[in-house]
Design a protein around this motif. Structure first.
Motif, PDB file in Angstrom:
ATOM      1  N   GLU A 577       0.826  -1.204   0.000  1.00 42.16           N
ATOM      2  CA  GLU A 577       0.000   0.000   0.000  1.00 42.16           C
ATOM      3  C   GLU A 577       0.865   1.260   0.000  1.00 42.16           C
ATOM      4  N   GLN A 578       1.942   1.221   0.777  1.00 42.00           N
ATOM      5  CA  GLN A 578       2.859   2.383   0.830  1.00 42.00           C
ATOM      6  C   GLN A 578       3.592   2.555  -0.497  1.00 42.00           C
ATOM      7  N   ARG A 579       3.969   1.445  -1.114  1.00 44.60           N
ATOM      8  CA  ARG A 579       4.636   1.555  -2.412  1.00 44.60           C
ATOM      9  C   ARG A 579       3.680   2.099  -3.470  1.00 44.60           C
ATOM     10  N   GLU A 580       2.424   1.711  -3.368  1.00 51.48           N
ATOM     11  CA  GLU A 580       1.424   2.241  -4.310  1.00 51.48           C
ATOM     12  C   GLU A 580       1.261   3.750  -4.122  1.00 51.48           C
ATOM     13  N   ALA A 581       1.249   4.188  -2.866  1.00 47.77           N
ATOM     14  CA  ALA A 581       1.147   5.629  -2.600  1.00 47.77           C
ATOM     15  C   ALA A 581       2.362   6.365  -3.162  1.00 47.77           C
ATOM     16  N   LEU A 625       1.952   8.966   7.477  1.00 41.62           N
ATOM     17  CA  LEU A 625       1.750   9.835   6.318  1.00 41.62           C
ATOM     18  C   LEU A 625       1.057   9.132   5.156  1.00 41.62           C
ATOM     19  N   LEU A 626       0.739   7.856   5.306  1.00 38.34           N
ATOM     20  CA  LEU A 626       0.081   7.155   4.201  1.00 38.34           C
ATOM     21  C   LEU A 626      -1.296   7.743   3.924  1.00 38.34           C
ATOM     22  N   GLY A 627      -2.082   7.919   4.971  1.00 35.37           N
ATOM     23  CA  GLY A 627      -3.421   8.502   4.775  1.00 35.37           C
ATOM     24  C   GLY A 627      -3.350   9.920   4.259  1.00 35.37           C
ATOM     25  N   ILE A 628      -2.384  10.683   4.756  1.00 30.93           N
ATOM     26  CA  ILE A 628      -2.230  12.064   4.292  1.00 30.93           C
ATOM     27  C   ILE A 628      -1.916  12.086   2.803  1.00 30.93           C
TER      28      ILE A 628
END
Length: 1267
Positions: A577-581, A625-628
């Motif tokens: 998910e973080q890599r996608e962001a 910071l993922l949601g941000i």
């Protein structure tokens, strides 16, 4: 005065003077007076004018007199005068070359002969001889007269014995003479005279320096054979002479202990050792084995200064040898020990030496050798030079590049054996070898990272863009990645770490990287770039020469690292998910860059910066910071209106969803909770670009954060603190052990403030603990009683037992129980302190977050001052100020309050731009005005009241608005101005007037009111139309005010209102006349209320009433108004009978100024001559401060009874004891006696006025006796 005394003594010594000199003009003689002045400019001008005068007149007697005065002045008592006379003598001799130097030298010796001069004038004579030789030297003619050179040197040799006065000045003068004369003169004339001094060169530093100067100037004369004859050896520096040279250098070190300079003789010895090829012998034997055998002190400091001064003179091999030897080791120990307070610190001097060397040296190899050597001097791995050492700014680009490469290599593969490392005794005892090695590697790496960062921070360093990027990539790679395989695309994978990075080093790297990002954000664009040279615009910040942001280059580099998992491994791998962001962030930035090519906007650039910065922070805190990041992408998409089709389909859903700008504001608030100054600045930039789109809901979200009532509620924004993760117990222990070294240069500035806060919190906790100890904890008391009773250790009155009855086992059990109990109690107390410290720290973090949020409010007020939304800031800011005035008084709270007050008053209320489109909000604004004024009257603090009143005036300004521009153009100037005064816009004048009238009544009717007269004065000046409506109420309060003070304030307000030109224009004609009549009647009533009193308050009120009277009467008379002033005149005439007037004062002066308009003039007080009899009686009563009458009578009657004796004593006393000036004074007094009728015993001028009548009587008695 000193000059006059010298002149008198000179004249007294010369009984016969040339007749012509006495008749010289004043201009010529003034030259010599100016030579003795303390001002250097005056002295120099006098010398120039004197020479010009002598050239023009060319008279022998004047030249002779000049030499006499100048030679006399060489021994002047005033220190500043001696150089003036010496320089003048030298310049005159240089101009008139026909005058023999030998004659002047003879004159100097004769005038300042040490054998014949008085003992108290010996010092002056010594300086006279010295400055005389200096004058001959300054004439530049010494080389032409060899015998004079010999005479000067002999004279200086005789002066060297008087070191207590002249110190080493004679030897320095001899060296100056040697530097001027040719070798032939030295060989033929001086060598024999100086033979004794040269032969005893190893006796004193001065004689040794004389020899070194002679060797340097006359190498052909002082050949090795001659030296062998003089000194016993053909060279100065040899094994035999080293002990003697060492002793001389020790003497030199002690002689300059207070001056903190390097003696010239030591540096000359070093240069001679290089010339004689004996540097190794000199350095090892004289410095290391000689000077450092002494205890730490002047000899060590001299050696350190010699090390710094020697840098420009040494070769690369010699530099490496010297900078890796014992002298550097001793210097490192000095730096460590000198960090304790009240210790002498030589490090600033060494910084200057190194800086001067690097600045003057063009050899990059030498520069690199010096930088590497000083960076290798370490205390348990930590270099003694600061990581922000600014000397690096003088490095050549090639040397800087090599230095950075050395730092990187030392970071990757620490070679402690190549460092010049040392430890103090305490450090050696505290840790074992393995632990010390690991700790040293960490300390070295920590310093290297800070050193690399400081090279980028220092804008004066000559660094290229490639070097900046190289350092940033290096720090980023090792902060977040590990190398698995070498890759040609990633240079950082080429060299592997010899010692793996631990968590402490990673933390240092992470903090340093984000500090680097901030520095690069402020880097100015290179001057030679195409865009910068195109025009004279201000250079862009944070971009490279091609206009690309620095952070964008780093994001690209991070993408390369993430896309090569075979060669590089992340220390904290991204989740899917973080890599996608991350990938979507790269895509969004690419789209924004494409749009910016069509037409770059500030909004587009700000969004790019925000995306990139949040992306880089994903490596540091990915979960937070993922949601941000997701919210940021969605709201930017909405803001850019990318998906038009999707927007149409979801029209219904969007009605319920928040606006994109509201989401963006929430994102900015979440980012501001991060402890990063870079994020704070970027958030401010982004908010500046989206200000025009901010909605009421978005502004409310910002204000909710600032609302004090919502502090205790659960907030969506969580304030984070990274300081918890920055230090672990190992590092804290390391810092405690390392009390000699300070690592503050590599820590963030935010940490220091947090540590300071922790210290203050601990102090407060200790104080409160002391208070709590006074009230004994009852639970603890009960537990203690139980432990004592279990062991039968509690003494009672019945059995009288004590702890002496217990055996050893029972005592041991008792001790264990007590120890456990007290340990538990200590833990409880510590837990309480920790909880309180945690709460205080959380409060500090919240306050810091609110200060950051004020940035957004400030930006909005500055950029959108004309928006109706600004009106919604008035009440929240006032609430902040009101709460802040009554809350904590710590520094952080004061800063927050000061910032909020500045935004409200200076940027909101006083802004020239304000909302001019009230629209349908008239009723709302009137209600707001009513609410503010009601609150204003209920406040207790006048300072807070001032802010509320300012807000009320701001609301009135918004309601009034500005007159339409079209109407102004159609009307003439006077008519337009009159219409502007009557223009009220959307303001309900009656309602607003009633609101302020009520406030005015509250001010005048309450004994304690927070309102002040100045507030209403501002209202009258800014809004004359409201002032006119409040005049009647103000006038009534002149007599109806609840206190005398309020009545006086009403008079002041009335005066200010009537003085206002706009009010006079609005009431021109009959209304103005009517107003003046009403005011006059009110003043009559008010003055009639004044009764006999000495009250200060009443008098102040009368003064204010009289000031209003003065203005009123003046206006009536000037404008010839039909106002009856007769009642007022009658009341004023009776006022002096009611209030007692003094001779002068504000009340009296104002009163006479008023009645002057009615033709009444202040009566003049006639000065009467005092009666002589009465004066004598008065004088006789005042005995205080006078001598006893018996003494006065004896002194007064003595001349009357014995006139002849008095005269004889007066003529006989001024003999040898009194000077010539006193004689002249007595003669003048005798000459004046027959004419003035004065006596010999005149009274002191200070007492003349008190004894005037007595003196007159004495004079009358003495006149016939004198005849």
């Amino acid at each position: 005065m000193d000059v006059e005394m010298v002149e008198l003594s000179v004249k007294a010594a010369e009984p016969v003077r040339p007749a012509g000199i006495l008749q010289q003009n004043r201009v010529f003689l003034d030259f010599f007076w100016d030579l003795a002045k303390p001002d250097q400019e005056v002295r120099l001008k006098a010398i120039k004018d004197l020479i010009q005068y002598l050239k023009t007149n060319n008279k022998a007697d004047e030249l002779e007199y000049t030499f006499k005065r100048l030679v006399d002045g060489l021994a002047h008592t005033r220190e500043a005068a001696r150089p003036g006379f010496s320089l003048a003598l030298g310049q005159v001799l240089s101009t008139f070359e026909d005058v023999s130097l030998q004659s002047i030298l003879n004159r100097i010796k004769e005038k300042h002969n040490l054998q014949t001069v008085k003992k108290k004038l010996v010092r002056n004579a010594l300086f006279g001889n010295l400055f005389g030789v200096l004058a001959l030297h300054q004439s530049s003619r010494l080389s032409k007269e060899p015998q004079v050179v010999l005479g000067c040197v002999q004279l200086l040799q005789s002066l060297t014995q008087h070191r207590q006065h002249l110190k080493d000045l004679p030897n320095k003068t001899m060296m100056d003479i040697l530097n001027e004369i040719p070798e032939e003169v030295f060989e033929e004339v001086l060598l024999s005279a100086l033979q004794t001094d040269l032969a005893s060169a190893f006796s004193t530093p001065e004689q040794l320096q004389l020899l070194l100067v002679a060797l340097q100037r006359f190498p052909q004369t002082l050949k090795p054979k001659k030296l062998k004859k003089l000194l016993g050896s053909s060279t100065i520096i040899n094994a035999e002479n080293i002990p003697k040279l060492t002793e001389v250098m020790k003497m030199a070190a002690r002689s300059v202990k207070k001056e903190c300079v390097l003696p010239a003789v030591v540096l000359d010895l070093l240069k001679l050792s290089l010339k004689e090829d004996s540097f190794q012998l000199f350095w090892n034997n004289a410095i290391i084995n000689g000077m450092f055998k002494e205890p730490s002190g002047p000899t060590h400091y001299l050696s350190f200064r010699l090390l710094g001064s020697a840098l420009p003179h040494l070769s690369i091999a010699q530099l490496k040898e010297v900078l890796s030897g014992e002298v550097m080791m001793h210097y490192g120990e000095h730096v460590v020990s000198a960090q304790k307070p009240d210790r002498f610190k030589l490090a600033p001097e060494m910084d200057t030496y190194v800086s001067n060397f690097l600045e003057g040296c063009q050899d990059s190899d030498k520069q690199l050798a010096v930088m590497v050597a000083f960076s290798s001097l370490t205390n348990r791995g930590y270099p003694v030079v600061p990581s922000v050492w600014r000397v690096v700014q003088h490095l050549q680009p090639a040397a800087l590049q090599q230095y950075v490469e050395w730092l990187k290599k030392m970071f990757l593969q620490p070679q402690l054996d190549k460092l010049l490392d040392f430890s103090t005794r305490k450090q050696k005892d505290n840790q074992d070898a393995q632990e010390q090695k690991e700790n040293s590697i960490f300390r070295l790496r920590k310093w290297i990272v800070s050193r690399l960062s400081s090279i980028i921070d220092n804008y004066q360093v000559k660094r290229q863009e490639d070097l900046i990027m190289d350092v940033a990539r290096f720090v980023f790679f090792h902060a977040f990645f590990n190398a698995k395989k070498a890759s040609a695309d990633i240079p950082e994978t080429g060299v592997k770490l010899s010692v793996p990075l631990d968590d402490r080093t990673r933390g240092v790297l992470v903090n340093s990287f984000f500090g680097l990002l901030l520095s690069m954000h402020h880097l100015p664009q290179p001057e030679d770039s195409a865009e910068g040279a195109a025009d004279n615009r201000k250079r862009a910040l944070g971009v490279t020469s091609d206009g690309t942001m620095w952070i964008y280059h780093l994001v690209q580099y991070a993408s390369v690292l993430l896309n090569q998992p075979k060669h590089v491994q992340s220390s904290q791998p991204f989740s899917p998910e973080q890599r996608e962001a991350w990938d979507s962030m790269i895509e969004s930035v690419s789209n924004l860059k494409k749009k910016s090519k069509k037409g770059p906007t500030a909004e587009n650039t700000a969004f790019q910066q925000l995306f990139l910065l949040v992306g880089m922070h994903l490596f540091k805190a990915p979960e937070e910071l993922l949601g941000i990041m997701k919210d940021l992408q969605s709201c930017v998409n909405k803001a850019q209106e990318k998906k038009a089709k999707k927007k149409k389909k979801q029209a219904k859903e969007q009605e319920e969803e928040p606006e994109w700008v509201e989401v963006m504001v929430d994102i900015l608030l979440s980012l501001l909770s991060q402890p990063s100054r870079h994020i704070r600045q970027v958030c401010k930039t982004v908010f500046t670009s989206i200000c025009p789109h901010v909605t009421a809901a978005a502004l409310t979200a910002i204000l909710d954060v600032l609302d004090p009532e919502k502090d205790d509620e659960d907030s969506a924004v969580v304030v984070t603190d990274d300081n918890k993760t920055q230090k672990n117990p190992d590092e804290e222990d390391d810092e405690e052990d390392d009390e000699e070294m300070e690592d503050d240069e590599s820590d963030g500035s935010g940490d220091d403030s947090d540590e300071d806060e922790d210290d203050s919190d601990e102090d407060e906790a200790m104080e409160e603990e002391g208070v709590e100890e006074g009230d004994v904890d009852q639970n603890f008391r009960l537990e203690l009683m139980k432990v004592l009773q279990q062991q039968n250790a509690l003494a009672t009155e019945e059995d009288g037992s004590s702890d002496e009855d217990l055996d050893d086992d029972a005592m041991m059990e008792l001790d264990k129980g007590l120890a456990a109990l007290f340990s538990e109690q200590k833990k409880k107390n510590q837990a309480k302190k920790d909880e309180k410290a945690k709460i205080q720290k959380e409060k500090a973090l919240v306050r810091d977050f609110k200060i950051k949020v004020l940035d957004l409010v400030e930006v909005f007020v500055a950029r959108q001052a004309g928006s109706p939304l600004v009106l919604g800031l008035v009440e929240p800011l006032l609430t902040l100020i009101d709460r802040g005035m009554s809350s904590d008084t710590d520094q952080q709270e004061q800063d927050f309050l000061r910032r909020a007050a500045d935004i409200f008053r200076n940027q909101l209320c006083r802004s020239k731009v304000y909302c001019r489109t009230v629209g349908d909000r008239q009723g709302e604004l009137h209600d707001l005005l009513d609410k503010l004024m009601t609150k204003t009257q209920k406040l207790s603090d006048s300072s807070v009241c001032l802010y509320y009143f300012s807000a009320s005036l701001y609301v009135v300004k918004v309601l009034r608005g500005a007159p339409p521009a079209e109407a102004k153009d159609e009307q003439t100037g006077d008519k337009a101005a009159a219409n502007d005064l009557k223009y009220v816009g959307s303001m309900d004048v009656d309602r607003v007037s009633s609101i302020f009238r009520e406030a005015l009544s509250s001010f005048m009717g309450k004994r304690k009111s927070p309102l002040t007269a100045q507030m209403f004065t501002d209202l009258f000046n800014r809004f004359p139309i409201l002032c006119v409506n409040l005049l009647d109420a103000t006038m009534q309060h002149i007599t109806s005010g609840v206190r005398v003070h309020q009545q006086g304030q009403a008079s002041v307000l009335m005066l200010r209102a009537m003085q206002c030109k706009e009010v006079q224009q609005l009431l021109s004609g009959a209304p103005w006349t009517e107003l003046c009549g009403k005011v006059a009647a009110q003043l009559v009533v008010s003055l009639q209320q004044v009764g006999p009193t000495e009250s200060k308050v009443v008098k102040e009120k009368v003064v204010k009433i009289l000031e209003l009277c003065q203005f009123l009467v003046k206006q009536v008379h000037q404008q010839k108004l039909s106002v009856d002033l007769e009642p007022l005149q009658k009341v004023l005439q009776s006022l002096p009978s009611v209030i007692t007037f003094n001779k002068t004062g504000t009340l009296e002066d104002t009163y006479w100024a008023v009645v002057k308009h009615f033709g009444v003039i202040k009566p003049k007080v006639e000065k009467r001559k005092p009666d002589k009899d009465a004066e004598q009686g008065q004088v006789s009563k005042k005995k205080k401060g006078f001598l006893p009458e018996t003494k006065k009578r004896k002194k007064r009657t003595k001349p009357v009874l014995e006139p002849a004796g008095e005269n004889s004593t007066s003529t006989g006393k001024p003999g040898a004891d009194r000077g010539q000036a006193k004689k002249k004074h007595d003669k003048k007094a005798k000459q004046k006696r027959p004419a003035d009728g004065a006596t010999a015993s005149q009274p002191n001028p200070a007492k003349k006025g008190k004894t005037q009548s007595e003196n007159k009587a004495a004079k009358k008695k003495k006149k016939p006796k004198k005849k």
